[in-house]
Write an enzyme that holds these catalytic residues in place. Structure first.
Site, PDB file in Angstrom:
ATOM      1  N   GLU A  97      32.704   2.601  22.945  1.00 19.48           N
ATOM      2  CA  GLU A  97      34.107   2.395  22.547  1.00 19.48           C
ATOM      3  C   GLU A  97      34.163   1.462  21.352  1.00 19.48           C
ATOM      4  OE1 GLU A  97      36.775   0.784  25.450  1.00 19.48           O
ATOM      5  OE2 GLU A  97      36.001   2.024  27.062  1.00 19.48           O
ATOM      6  N   GLU A 145      33.581  -0.758  32.274  1.00 18.98           N
ATOM      7  CA  GLU A 145      33.532  -2.194  31.973  1.00 18.98           C
ATOM      8  C   GLU A 145      33.566  -3.040  33.245  1.00 18.98           C
ATOM      9  OE1 GLU A 145      36.514  -3.164  29.039  1.00 18.98           O
ATOM     10  OE2 GLU A 145      35.244  -2.406  27.445  1.00 18.98           O
TER      11      GLU A 145
HETATM   12  C1  GAL Z   1      38.324  -1.564  26.775  1.00 21.49           C
HETATM   13  C2  GAL Z   1      38.559  -0.561  27.896  1.00 21.49           C
HETATM   14  C3  GAL Z   1      39.399   0.600  27.446  1.00 21.49           C
HETATM   15  C4  GAL Z   1      40.585   0.123  26.649  1.00 21.49           C
HETATM   16  C5  GAL Z   1      40.090  -0.710  25.503  1.00 21.49           C
HETATM   17  C6  GAL Z   1      41.185  -1.198  24.599  1.00 21.49           C
HETATM   18  O1  GAL Z   1      38.051  -2.823  27.275  1.00 21.49           O
HETATM   19  O2  GAL Z   1      37.348  -0.082  28.390  1.00 21.49           O
HETATM   20  O3  GAL Z   1      39.816   1.328  28.570  1.00 21.49           O
HETATM   21  O4  GAL Z   1      41.430  -0.612  27.473  1.00 21.49           O
HETATM   22  O5  GAL Z   1      39.419  -1.821  25.988  1.00 21.49           O
HETATM   23  O6  GAL Z   1      40.674  -1.971  23.546  1.00 21.49           O
END
Ligand code: GAL
Length: 653
Positions: free
Chosen positions: A309, A152
């Site tokens: 994710e 990110e």
């Molecule tokens: C994203 C990040 C992850 C985790 C996640 C939690 O922004 O890439 O590592 O922190 O959020 O929602």
């Protein structure tokens, strides 16, 4: 992996796997549960730099070797992270200048993550060295499927104002403008006595007494995107040299409005991947998530992408973190597949028991496998394993929305006619099209529009002459173009468009804009809205924006109602062959938006996937499959198909 050239026969399923947070005894259970859950791909070691290089120049790959072998033995493929997203404490201890500085002059400290200045040569050198070691050690490992570079980019530190960044900004400006006179001309520094005598006098736009120079601000956003991209490229160069055949990604953040112009970034990844965290309690989030999926598909011209994710249930970073309702994770996952994803992954595999994300849901929750979350994870894994033939296939759209980061960044600056939300403007169009089950692509303002029956241009505030010509030519050659207020206001230097607002589009649209008149009321009171007259369903709301439009060469479709603009054109149409160029001088909502889209979609012969859409149910076609996805709580029947609350139906189309 789903790169442009390769088709796999799998919809990947998995998540971020952070084994370094756990004693090794847990790892055997992890791989056993991964097999049970149908996991095919894990993103490994994203935050493990401190464990891989515990002291500067001392590497420890033993633990990673062991988990890589375990995963491989159980058939789980690896999306191996370059592990550079969170530099270890020794790094800034040895090189304090690596820590980033905010616009207020605050140096950000260790103890969290992403604490590096994107322009730091030290960070880039040490990151590249670590990546080199990883590539050397695992680049030819048979379990390696994909490289996951960084994490990110720009999420926490999108802009850095330290002296290293200031020097890099100057170099970037020298490359862009060559001479200081050019920079002065571009930024209009005659205003407020801002003329620079040399590049050495120029700084990043840190906190200042009042409004900062718009050209400087926009260039700093562009620079910051480019610097983060350089960090990514720095690692990619090492990986390409070592493993030319392993595809590379970095995870995007959907409609990310800080320093990352994803049109530019997407050219440099082999596969687009996205992190998506819609708020489970926000009824609007299903359409926002769908919009994000469509953007991800569009970034590389329709190429399948990965949902890298999403949360299995709740996140931990809102003030109140709603759990996903039963079936909601599944519905949102199918939404991604239907809209072109070739993989569904989560953050994270096992819910942490320590650290600031211990209240973020995991695929294996604190409660263990006797849990709703795990059962839903297992069920989805089994279901997706039967959809492998969809991998690599595409989704067709006949409507496009123009999306532009320069405009977005500029509309966030102060000293504008009104503080507008670019995202809201874009989403207002998308939401109504989504409701109608019309599939939408996103395009850059200079992109090829020829494949689309309808192109919508919400508030393209910054438009180069090329962009305006591209839109004009599309409409003049028979396309259907809808351009809205605050389009073509400045050129790419932030100068008011030559020839007046809309520039070259004035002739195409047959209108010109004399003056802006956004709706406003006394401070603290709700902003009033206006009335539109002339639409088929009767008077409609005109919100946020109004302006004095002259329509010498266009048909006036709707006018503003009572008030200062009474009788002035609000919506216009100019025919071009079989198509038309529309101009909309207000923010439409409700029946106004519906009336306009009824007509425009009809003229453009665009039909939704469903002839009779049902509220809260989305419908998308991908490669001969019809996906019906309910975001409702109740039972509903759509096209003869009964859908339980948040139910999904996949049929032939
Ligand atoms: C994203 C990040 C992850 C985790 C996640 C939690 O922004 O890439 O590592 O922190 O959020 O929602």
């Amino acid at each position: 992996m789903t790169s442009a050239s390769k088709r796999t026969s799998v919809i990947w399923y998995g998540g971020d796997y952070n084994p370094e947070q756990w004693p090794e005894e847990i790892w055997d259970e992890d791989v056993r549960l991964m097999q049970q859950g149908g996991i095919s791909l894990v993103s490994l070691g994203i935050f493990s730099w401190a464990k891989l290089e515990p002291r500067e120049g001392e590497f420890d790959f033993g633990w990673l070797d062991r988990i890589v072998e375990k995963l491989h033995a159980s058939g789980v493929r690896i999306d191996l992270a370059t592990a550079t997203a969170s530099p270890p404490p020794w790094l800034s201890h040895n090189y304090p200048e690596v820590l980033p500085v905010t616009g207020d002059g605050v140096r950000l400290q260790v103890g969290s993550r992403q604490q590096y200045c994107p322009s730091s040569p030290v960070f880039r050198r040490l990151a590249a060295r670590l990546v080199g070691k990883l590539a050397e050690r695992y680049g030819h490992h048979p379990a390696l499927e994909l490289w996951h570079v960084g994490n990110e980019y720009g999420c926490h530190v999108s802009h850095c104002y330290c002296s290293v960044s200031a020097d890099a900004f100057r170099d970037w400006l020298r490359a862009r403008y060559t001479t200081i006179d050019e920079l002065n001309a571009s930024w209009g520094t005659a205003f407020w006595s801002q003329q620079y005598q040399s590049f050495d006098e120029v700084f990043p736009p840190s906190t200042a007494p009042t409004f900062r120079n718009p050209g400087q601000l926009l260039d700093f956003d562009r620079f910051s995107s480019d610097e983060l991209l350089e960090c990514y490229r720095n690692e990619v160069a090492v990986l390409r040299a070592a493993t030319p055949d392993i595809p590379i990604t970095t995870n995007f953040m959907g409609f990310f409005d800080r320093a990352a112009d994803y049109w530019k970034w997407a050219k440099e990844v082999d596969v687009v991947s996205d992190d998506s965290y819609p708020d489970p309690s926000d009824p609007d989030s299903a359409s926002l998530a769908a919009m994000t999926r469509d953007l991800m598909r569009s970034l590389r011209g329709g190429q399948p992408w990965l949902l890298m994710e999403q949360a299995p249930s709740a996140v931990n970073w809102r003030s109140i973190n709603a759990a996903k309702r039963p079936g909601q994770m599944r519905a949102l996952s199918y939404q991604a597949v239907a809209r072109g994803a070739d993989g569904i992954l989560f953050f994270q595999w096992r819910q942490s028991v320590v650290g600031s994300e211990k209240f973020h849901s995991g695929m294996v929750p604190h409660a263990g496998t006797n849990s709703r979350v795990w059962r839903e994870i297992e069920q989805l894994g089994a279901e997706l394993s039967a959809l492998g033939d969809l991998a690599g296939t595409r989704v067709e759209a006949s409507v496009a929305i123009v999306l532009d980061w320069d405009s977005w960044w500029s509309l966030k600056q102060g000293a504008l006619p009104a503080q507008l939300s670019y995202l809201d403007a874009v989403q207002s169009w998308y939401r109504e099209l989504w409701r109608r089950t019309v599939t939408v692509d996103f395009v850059p303002s200079t992109g090829d529009l020829s494949a689309y029956s309808l192109v919508i241009v919400p508030s393209l505030f910054v438009a180069s002459a090329d962009a305006l010509a591209n839109l004009a030519e599309y409409a003049e050659s028979g396309g259907n173009l809808v351009a809205t207020y605050q389009t073509g206001i400045t050129d790419e230097r932030t100068h008011i468009t030559a020839g007046g607002y809309l520039g070259r589009l004035q002739a195409t649209l047959g209108v010109w804009v004399e003056e802006f008149a956004p709706f406003s009321g006394p401070a603290g009171q709700p902003t009033p809205s206006g009335v539109l007259r002339g639409l088929p369903s009767g008077p409609a709301d005109a919100t946020i924006w109004a302006e004095y439009i002259h329509a010498p060469d266009a048909e006036v479709i709707a006018t503003f109602g009572p008030g200062a603009l009474d009788g002035w054109p609000a919506i216009t149409r100019r025919a071009h062959g079989d198509g038309a160029a529309w101009y909309v001088g207000t923010q439409l909502t409700g029946s106004g938006l519906r009336d306009l889209l009824d007509r425009v979609l009809g003229e453009a012969a665009v039909v939704g996937v469903l002839a009779t859409p049902v509220d809260g149910v989305e419908a998308v076609r991908r490669a001969g499959r019809l996906f019906l996805i309910s975001h409702r709580d109740d039972l509903v029947t759509v096209d003869g198909v009964a859908l339980e609350g948040r139910g999904v139906h996949i049929g032939e189309s």
